[in-house]
Design a protein around this motif. Sequence first.
Motif, PDB file in Angstrom:
ATOM      1  N   TRP A 141       0.846  -1.190   0.000  1.00 31.84           N
ATOM      2  CA  TRP A 141       0.000   0.000   0.000  1.00 31.84           C
ATOM      3  C   TRP A 141       0.881   1.240   0.000  1.00 31.84           C
ATOM      4  O   TRP A 141       1.795   1.363   0.810  1.00 31.84           O
ATOM      5  N   GLU A 142       0.623   2.172  -0.910  1.00 25.96           N
ATOM      6  CA  GLU A 142       1.421   3.394  -1.032  1.00 25.96           C
ATOM      7  C   GLU A 142       0.593   4.647  -0.778  1.00 25.96           C
ATOM      8  O   GLU A 142       0.756   5.646  -1.463  1.00 25.96           O
ATOM      9  N   GLY A 143      -0.320   4.604   0.164  1.00 25.02           N
ATOM     10  CA  GLY A 143      -1.080   5.793   0.519  1.00 25.02           C
ATOM     11  C   GLY A 143      -2.357   5.990  -0.273  1.00 25.02           C
ATOM     12  O   GLY A 143      -3.393   6.303   0.282  1.00 25.02           O
ATOM     13  N   ARG A 144      -2.314   5.825  -1.594  1.00 21.95           N
ATOM     14  CA  ARG A 144      -3.511   6.011  -2.432  1.00 21.95           C
ATOM     15  C   ARG A 144      -3.868   4.767  -3.222  1.00 21.95           C
ATOM     16  O   ARG A 144      -4.893   4.722  -3.879  1.00 21.95           O
ATOM     17  N   GLY A 145      -3.005   3.797  -3.189  1.00 18.34           N
ATOM     18  CA  GLY A 145      -3.269   2.577  -3.948  1.00 18.34           C
ATOM     19  C   GLY A 145      -2.150   1.572  -3.749  1.00 18.34           C
ATOM     20  O   GLY A 145      -1.150   1.834  -3.080  1.00 18.34           O
ATOM     21  N   TYR A 146      -2.358   0.408  -4.339  1.00 22.60           N
ATOM     22  CA  TYR A 146      -1.376  -0.671  -4.224  1.00 22.60           C
ATOM     23  C   TYR A 146      -0.317  -0.557  -5.316  1.00 22.60           C
ATOM     24  O   TYR A 146      -0.616  -0.160  -6.445  1.00 22.60           O
ATOM     25  N   VAL A 147       0.907  -0.924  -4.967  1.00 26.14           N
ATOM     26  CA  VAL A 147       2.031  -0.954  -5.906  1.00 26.14           C
ATOM     27  C   VAL A 147       2.658  -2.339  -5.807  1.00 26.14           C
ATOM     28  O   VAL A 147       2.849  -2.860  -4.705  1.00 26.14           O
ATOM     29  N   TRP A 148       2.975  -2.933  -6.954  1.00 18.37           N
ATOM     30  CA  TRP A 148       3.565  -4.268  -6.957  1.00 18.37           C
ATOM     31  C   TRP A 148       5.062  -4.198  -6.656  1.00 18.37           C
ATOM     32  O   TRP A 148       5.792  -3.423  -7.253  1.00 18.37           O
ATOM     33  N   LEU A 149       5.499  -5.021  -5.691  1.00 22.19           N
ATOM     34  CA  LEU A 149       6.925  -5.178  -5.396  1.00 22.19           C
ATOM     35  C   LEU A 149       7.337  -6.553  -5.884  1.00 22.19           C
ATOM     36  O   LEU A 149       6.787  -7.560  -5.419  1.00 22.19           O
ATOM     37  N   PRO A 150       8.281  -6.638  -6.818  1.00 24.01           N
ATOM     38  CA  PRO A 150       8.677  -7.948  -7.337  1.00 24.01           C
ATOM     39  C   PRO A 150       9.404  -8.778  -6.278  1.00 24.01           C
ATOM     40  O   PRO A 150       9.928  -8.245  -5.301  1.00 24.01           O
ATOM     41  N   GLY A 151       9.428 -10.092  -6.502  1.00 24.27           N
ATOM     42  CA  GLY A 151      10.104 -11.003  -5.587  1.00 24.27           C
ATOM     43  C   GLY A 151      11.603 -10.720  -5.534  1.00 24.27           C
ATOM     44  O   GLY A 151      12.175 -10.093  -6.423  1.00 24.27           O
ATOM     45  N   HIS A 152      12.223 -11.199  -4.468  1.00 24.49           N
ATOM     46  CA  HIS A 152      13.664 -11.008  -4.289  1.00 24.49           C
ATOM     47  C   HIS A 152      14.211 -12.118  -3.389  1.00 24.49           C
ATOM     48  O   HIS A 152      13.451 -12.867  -2.775  1.00 24.49           O
ATOM     49  N   TRP A 153      15.525 -12.223  -3.320  1.00 28.01           N
ATOM     50  CA  TRP A 153      16.170 -13.238  -2.504  1.00 28.01           C
ATOM     51  C   TRP A 153      16.405 -12.723  -1.092  1.00 28.01           C
ATOM     52  O   TRP A 153      16.804 -11.591  -0.894  1.00 28.01           O
ATOM     53  N   GLN A 154      16.155 -13.605  -0.101  1.00 30.47           N
ATOM     54  CA  GLN A 154      16.437 -13.320   1.310  1.00 30.47           C
ATOM     55  C   GLN A 154      17.609 -14.201   1.734  1.00 30.47           C
ATOM     56  O   GLN A 154      17.584 -15.409   1.479  1.00 30.47           O
ATOM     57  N   PRO A 155      18.640 -13.648   2.385  1.00 29.73           N
ATOM     58  CA  PRO A 155      19.713 -14.512   2.890  1.00 29.73           C
ATOM     59  C   PRO A 155      19.143 -15.501   3.916  1.00 29.73           C
ATOM     60  O   PRO A 155      18.335 -15.141   4.755  1.00 29.73           O
ATOM     61  N   VAL A 156      19.537 -16.752   3.798  1.00 34.97           N
ATOM     62  CA  VAL A 156      19.015 -17.813   4.663  1.00 34.97           C
ATOM     63  C   VAL A 156      19.505 -17.639   6.087  1.00 34.97           C
ATOM     64  O   VAL A 156      20.651 -17.267   6.328  1.00 34.97           O
ATOM     65  N   ARG A 157      18.609 -17.886   7.033  1.00 32.33           N
ATOM     66  CA  ARG A 157      18.963 -18.017   8.448  1.00 32.33           C
ATOM     67  C   ARG A 157      18.864 -19.505   8.745  1.00 32.33           C
ATOM     68  O   ARG A 157      17.780 -20.078   8.758  1.00 32.33           O
ATOM     69  N   TYR A 158      19.986 -20.119   8.951  1.00 27.45           N
ATOM     70  CA  TYR A 158      20.015 -21.561   9.115  1.00 27.45           C
ATOM     71  C   TYR A 158      19.220 -21.987  10.342  1.00 27.45           C
ATOM     72  O   TYR A 158      19.236 -21.342  11.370  1.00 27.45           O
ATOM     73  N   GLY A 159      18.471 -23.074  10.191  1.00 29.89           N
ATOM     74  CA  GLY A 159      17.610 -23.560  11.253  1.00 29.89           C
ATOM     75  C   GLY A 159      16.236 -22.922  11.220  1.00 29.89           C
ATOM     76  O   GLY A 159      15.424 -23.138  12.109  1.00 29.89           O
ATOM     77  N   ALA A 160      15.942 -22.117  10.194  1.00 27.51           N
ATOM     78  CA  ALA A 160      14.647 -21.440  10.090  1.00 27.51           C
ATOM     79  C   ALA A 160      14.174 -21.495   8.639  1.00 27.51           C
ATOM     80  O   ALA A 160      14.950 -21.724   7.728  1.00 27.51           O
ATOM     81  N   HIS A 161      12.879 -21.305   8.446  1.00 28.86           N
ATOM     82  CA  HIS A 161      12.353 -21.202   7.078  1.00 28.86           C
ATOM     83  C   HIS A 161      11.594 -19.873   6.937  1.00 28.86           C
ATOM     84  O   HIS A 161      11.083 -19.331   7.906  1.00 28.86           O
ATOM     85  N   TRP A 162      11.567 -19.371   5.713  1.00 33.12           N
ATOM     86  CA  TRP A 162      10.983 -18.063   5.422  1.00 33.12           C
ATOM     87  C   TRP A 162       9.466 -18.177   5.285  1.00 33.12           C
ATOM     88  O   TRP A 162       8.951 -18.988   4.522  1.00 33.12           O
ATOM     89  N   ARG A 163       8.731 -17.371   6.036  1.00 36.65           N
ATOM     90  CA  ARG A 163       7.281 -17.273   5.899  1.00 36.65           C
ATOM     91  C   ARG A 163       7.013 -15.931   5.223  1.00 36.65           C
ATOM     92  O   ARG A 163       7.233 -14.880   5.821  1.00 36.65           O
ATOM     93  N   PRO A 164       6.543 -15.950   3.966  1.00 33.49           N
ATOM     94  CA  PRO A 164       6.370 -14.694   3.239  1.00 33.49           C
ATOM     95  C   PRO A 164       5.286 -13.805   3.827  1.00 33.49           C
ATOM     96  O   PRO A 164       4.349 -14.286   4.464  1.00 33.49           O
ATOM     97  N   GLY A 165       5.430 -12.516   3.601  1.00 36.42           N
ATOM     98  CA  GLY A 165       4.414 -11.558   4.029  1.00 36.42           C
ATOM     99  C   GLY A 165       3.133 -11.762   3.237  1.00 36.42           C
ATOM    100  O   GLY A 165       3.150 -12.296   2.132  1.00 36.42           O
ATOM    101  N   HIS A 166       2.019 -11.335   3.811  1.00 42.07           N
ATOM    102  CA  HIS A 166       0.736 -11.501   3.134  1.00 42.07           C
ATOM    103  C   HIS A 166      -0.293 -10.539   3.727  1.00 42.07           C
ATOM    104  O   HIS A 166      -0.148 -10.055   4.839  1.00 42.07           O
ATOM    105  N   TRP A 167      -1.323 -10.274   2.922  1.00 42.88           N
ATOM    106  CA  TRP A 167      -2.450  -9.464   3.382  1.00 42.88           C
ATOM    107  C   TRP A 167      -3.454 -10.388   4.034  1.00 42.88           C
ATOM    108  O   TRP A 167      -3.746 -11.465   3.535  1.00 42.88           O
TER     109      TRP A 167
END
Length: 107
Positions: free
Chosen positions: A65-91
């Motif tokens: 959300w950018e104040g007046r509407g939604y803007v698409w953010l493309p996917g990207h790489w997250q550095p791994v934290r060993y012993g954990a898994h990534w839970r993506p953000g969501h609405w």
Amino acid sequence: MNVLRSLFKWRKSLLLVPMALAALASAPVFAQQVVIIQQAPPPMRMEVMPGPRSGYAWDQGHWRWEGRGYVWLPGHWQPVRYGAHWRPGHWQARGPNWFWVEGHWVR
């Protein structure tokens, strides 16, 4: 002797001031901005996930959300934290409102 005592008293006070300022300055780091929108986000876009990358987890693209509407953010790489898994953000819908839940690592 009195000079040494007064310097010692000032030394204590001078040490407390930077410590108090450091505590105040670090407090906002832990605060997360809560985004509440009454307009549902658009449907997710189809993204082609790149091939595996050693030491990184793919974070899918999402609408922000950018104040007046939604803007698409493309996917990207997250550095791994060993012993954990990534839970993506969501609405997440709660009644008529939509809340953004930030992506994070889960152990």
